[in-house]
Design a protein around this motif. Structure first.
Motif, short mmCIF file in Angstrom:
data_model
loop_
_atom_site.label_atom_id
_atom_site.label_comp_id
_atom_site.label_asym_id
_atom_site.label_seq_id
_atom_site.Cartn_x
_atom_site.Cartn_y
_atom_site.Cartn_z
N ARG A 77 48.34 30.17 37.15
CA ARG A 77 47.64 31.46 37.07
C ARG A 77 46.15 31.28 37.23
O ARG A 77 45.49 32.06 37.91
N THR A 81 41.71 45.02 30.28
CA THR A 81 42.10 45.40 31.64
C THR A 81 43.33 44.62 32.14
O THR A 81 43.98 45.05 33.08
N GLY A 82 43.65 43.51 31.50
CA GLY A 82 44.85 42.76 31.87
C GLY A 82 46.10 43.60 31.66
O GLY A 82 47.10 43.43 32.38
N ARG A 130 44.18 46.32 43.27
CA ARG A 130 42.88 46.29 42.58
C ARG A 130 42.12 47.58 42.85
O ARG A 130 41.54 48.18 41.95
N ARG A 137 41.91 33.86 44.70
CA ARG A 137 42.22 35.05 45.53
C ARG A 137 40.93 35.53 46.20
O ARG A 137 39.82 35.37 45.68
N GLY A 166 38.50 41.04 30.93
CA GLY A 166 39.34 40.80 32.10
C GLY A 166 38.89 39.58 32.87
O GLY A 166 38.57 38.53 32.28
N ARG A 167 38.89 39.70 34.21
CA ARG A 167 38.50 38.57 35.06
C ARG A 167 37.29 38.90 35.93
O ARG A 167 36.57 38.01 36.34
N TYR A 195 47.21 45.37 34.93
CA TYR A 195 47.91 44.53 35.91
C TYR A 195 49.31 44.16 35.42
O TYR A 195 50.26 44.10 36.18
N LEU A 228 43.09 33.07 30.87
CA LEU A 228 44.01 33.48 29.81
C LEU A 228 43.93 32.55 28.59
O LEU A 228 43.72 31.35 28.74
N GLN A 278 38.84 51.88 35.47
CA GLN A 278 38.08 50.90 34.69
C GLN A 278 36.59 51.24 34.69
O GLN A 278 35.91 51.12 33.67
N LYS A 315 39.16 35.55 24.92
CA LYS A 315 38.38 36.72 25.34
C LYS A 315 38.89 38.02 24.73
O LYS A 315 38.09 38.89 24.38
N ARG A 342 53.81 41.94 27.42
CA ARG A 342 53.25 40.72 26.81
C ARG A 342 54.07 39.46 27.05
O ARG A 342 53.72 38.40 26.55
N SER A 348 49.57 38.27 37.68
CA SER A 348 48.58 37.55 38.48
C SER A 348 48.95 37.59 39.97
O SER A 348 48.09 37.41 40.83
N ILE A 357 35.11 41.82 35.32
CA ILE A 357 34.33 42.92 34.73
C ILE A 357 32.84 42.76 35.03
O ILE A 357 32.19 43.69 35.50
O1 C5P Z 1 44.36 38.82 30.70
P1 C5P Z 1 45.82 38.86 31.04
O2 C5P Z 1 46.51 37.54 30.89
O3 C5P Z 1 46.55 39.95 30.32
O4 C5P Z 1 45.85 39.24 32.59
C1 C5P Z 1 47.04 39.19 33.36
C2 C5P Z 1 46.66 38.97 34.82
O5 C5P Z 1 46.01 40.15 35.29
C3 C5P Z 1 45.66 37.85 35.08
O6 C5P Z 1 46.30 36.59 35.29
C4 C5P Z 1 44.94 38.31 36.33
O7 C5P Z 1 45.62 37.92 37.50
C5 C5P Z 1 45.01 39.82 36.24
N1 C5P Z 1 43.74 40.42 35.88
C6 C5P Z 1 42.82 40.59 36.89
N2 C5P Z 1 41.64 41.23 36.63
C7 C5P Z 1 41.37 41.66 35.40
C8 C5P Z 1 42.29 41.48 34.34
C9 C5P Z 1 43.47 40.83 34.62
O8 C5P Z 1 43.04 40.18 38.02
N3 C5P Z 1 40.21 42.31 35.19
#
Ligand code: C5P
Length: 209
Positions: A163, A31-32, A91, A170, A112-113, A35, A9, A98, A13, A73, A82, A115
């Motif tokens: 986070r 993609t965040g 997921r 995980r 995202g995390r 979640y 975060l 996605q 990105k 937000r 998270s 992708i």
């Molecule tokens: O990027 P952002 O802070 O908006 O994402 C919020 C939470 O969503 C992240 O801390 C993460 O746990 C999760 N996330 C994820 N996979 C992604 C995008 C976000 O696990 N592709």
């Protein structure tokens, strides 16, 4: 062309992904938001983000057209996101959406995390954006204050470390740099320099593809 932009975060990105989307005229998915929206829906249903069944139900019935940008937000929604993101069922419920976005004709930019590792391992270009925790916390703190949230820098830094740890540890789709991703550290870069560097990486990769 599919461009995957991953990273922790406030690494930059999101800004970079939006700039790449505009520059290369490709649709963009943050993609965040998915979640975060699941986390808000769980709370709205009166449940806790740790509640697997409630989180899976929220993910299964997520309506992306109804996502409320203001509510997702907040710092609290980020922390809760998270937590729900660590549930494999959550997921799994969000994968198809996605992948369809990534594989649309003409390509796309997704950030995202996971992708580059899980959603689009076949992406033409993968970026992994980083920055040191203090720099990221100060960016996120400024953003939250700008949105009107009352939160101290130390609390933001604490949440960020938690986070990062949760996202990276995980079992299912942890945050990690794909082997073939190019790392870009934005700690010392202005926003403009970071964007120019990212465009140059994409151009370089595209040329060699
Ligand atoms: O990027 P952002 O802070 O908006 O994402 C919020 C939470 O969503 C992240 O801390 C993460 O746990 C999760 N996330 C994820 N996979 C992604 C995008 C976000 O696990 N592709």
């Amino acid at each position: 062309m599919i461009i995957a932009v991953d990273g922790p975060l406030a690494s930059g990105k999101g800004t970079i992904a939006r700039a790449l989307s505009a520059h290369f005229r490709l649709p963009h998915l943050d993609t965040g938001t998915l979640y975060r929206a699941v986390a808000v829906a769980v709370t709205d249903a009166g449940a806790q983000p740790e509640d697997v069944a409630a989180a899976e139900a929220a993910a299964g019935s997520l309506d992306i057209r109804a996502i409320d940008e203001t509510r997702i937000r907040t710092a609290g929604a980020g922390v809760a996101a998270s937590i729900v993101a660590a549930h494999p069922g959550v997921r799994a419920a969000l994968v198809a959406l996605q992948r369809d976005f990534a594989n649309q004709p003409g390509g796309a930019v997704l950030d995202g995390r996971d992708i580059g590792t899980v959603i689009a391992p076949h992406a033409h270009v993968k970026l992994f954006i980083t920055a040191n925790p203090e720099v990221r916390a100060s960016r996120r703190h400024a953003e939250l204050i700008h949105r009107g949230e009352q939160i101290g820098f130390d609390q933001v830094l604490d949440q960020l470390r938690q986070r990062d740890a949760r996202d990276a540890s995980r079992a299912d789709a942890p945050m990690m740099k794909a082997e073939d991703a190019v790392e870009l550290d934005t700690s010392e870069l202005t926003q403009g320099d970071a964007i120019r560097a990212a465009i140059a990486i994409v151009e370089g990769r595209r040329g060699s593809a």
